[in-house]
Design a protein around this motif. Structure first.
Motif: not given
Length: 328
Positions: A210-222, A227-233
């Motif tokens: 979960f942490d790894h996927k979250s990091t990848v999602l943040r990178q795509h957002c960046d 803003p990464f915070e716009q997406i609820t996981r």
């Protein structure tokens, strides 16, 4: 943390022993219970054949149920985890979903993914495209749906879908269209699509995954300036709880006794192990602790599947008055 629950619809052999004429009542009773409580959403699966073994046991169609629940509930939000993009033309799907949103008074969610269940793909004549093609269909499909909901029509000359002024009126009641949940953890494509269009993601796995996927999602957002915070996981959890470990084990035994005749001993043992390793299995204290840990790592939405729901709601009621009350 926000909470959703799946309604039994047969896909996971969770209506066996209930006569077809009584199955809608069983599903409706569960939906009424969820609608009257603290749950934010109810969910169905978009599948045609039972799993892990295709059988002639009931599997009720997802969007037909969505329409029925839209009319028979009054508060709870309604979603599918998740609709398969390859099963319906996306302009048609946008029209269906908009109609359900109207019926529900603006309570519809759109869970959408590339699809995976090869047996039913082929059985229904959809072929079974390779993963890149299925994800290409997902990318084009969400663009068509988003356009239709925003403007009332959609035009796209894509590789997989071609629509030319497809009218979708009336549009959904929700401003900006129906919220998109992009399901799946594919790092190169799925999470990139999510970064661009999703209000929610849905992926599972260990806490480390979960942490790894979250990091990848943040990178795509960046990379696109969102803003990464716009997406609820969100994540889904197979859930069986008890006041004690013994009670949880007894509940699991009951579930497996019902399931084993339909899937066989070998598959049943694998399914038992999956339940026993789920963060949603155990005492209420154990489950609350695991979910709180996920929450601390950024999980904002937990969607729970209770295999007992059509037969016995005491487990879900225990979860409601203990785990949900603590974490909501």
């Amino acid at each position: 943390m926000r909470f959703g629950a799946f309604v039994p619809q047969g896909w996971r052999f969770d209506l066996v022993g209930i006569a077809p004429a009584q199955q809608w009542q069983a599903m409706s009773d569960v939906a009424t219970h969820l609608d009257g409580g603290a749950w934010e959403s109810l969910w169905v699966y978009d599948h045609f054949h039972t799993t892990p073994v295709a059988s002639h046991e009931a599997t009720h169609e997802a969007w037909t149920l969505m329409s029925a629940f839209a009319a028979s509930t009054s508060r709870i939000r309604l979603g599918q985890m998740c609709t398969c993009m390859g099963y319906r033309n996306p302009a048609y799907l946008a029209k269906v979903a908009a109609t359900v949103d109207i019926i529900s008074g603006g309570r519809t969610e759109m869970g959408i993914g590339g699809g995976w269940y090869e047996h039913e793909w082929r059985a229904y004549g959809y072929g079974f495209p390779e993963i890149p093609q299925r994800l290409g269909m997902l990318r084009e499909g969400v663009d068509i749906m988003s356009q239709a909901w925003r403007t009332g029509s959609a035009t796209l000359s894509g590789k997989y879908f071609q629509v030319d002024g497809a009218i979708v009126e009336p549009r959904p009641l929700q401003a900006g269209g129906i919220p998109l949940w992009i399901a799946g953890g594919g790092e190169k494509v799925t999470l990139k699509i999510a970064a661009r269009v999703a209000q929610y993601t849905n992926f599972t796995g260990t806490l480390e995954e979960f942490d790894h996927k979250s990091t990848v999602l943040r990178q795509h957002c960046d990379a696109i300036g969102r803003p990464f915070e716009q997406i609820t996981r969100s994540s889904n959890f197979n859930t069986i709880v008890g006041e004690t470990e013994g009670e949880a084990a007894e509940r699991l035994d009951t579930v497996m006794a019902r399931l084993t005749p339909h899937v066989g001993e070998a598959r049943a043992e694998r399914i038992r192990a999956e339940y026993e390793n789920s963060p949603g299995y155990g005492t209420i204290e154990q489950v609350a602790e695991r979910l709180a840990e996920r929450q601390a790592h950024g999980l904002g939405y937990a969607i729970h599947y209770f295999p007992e729901m059509a037969y016995d709601r005491s487990g879900v009621e225990l979860f409601e008055r203990s785990v949900m009350r603590e974490l909501s």
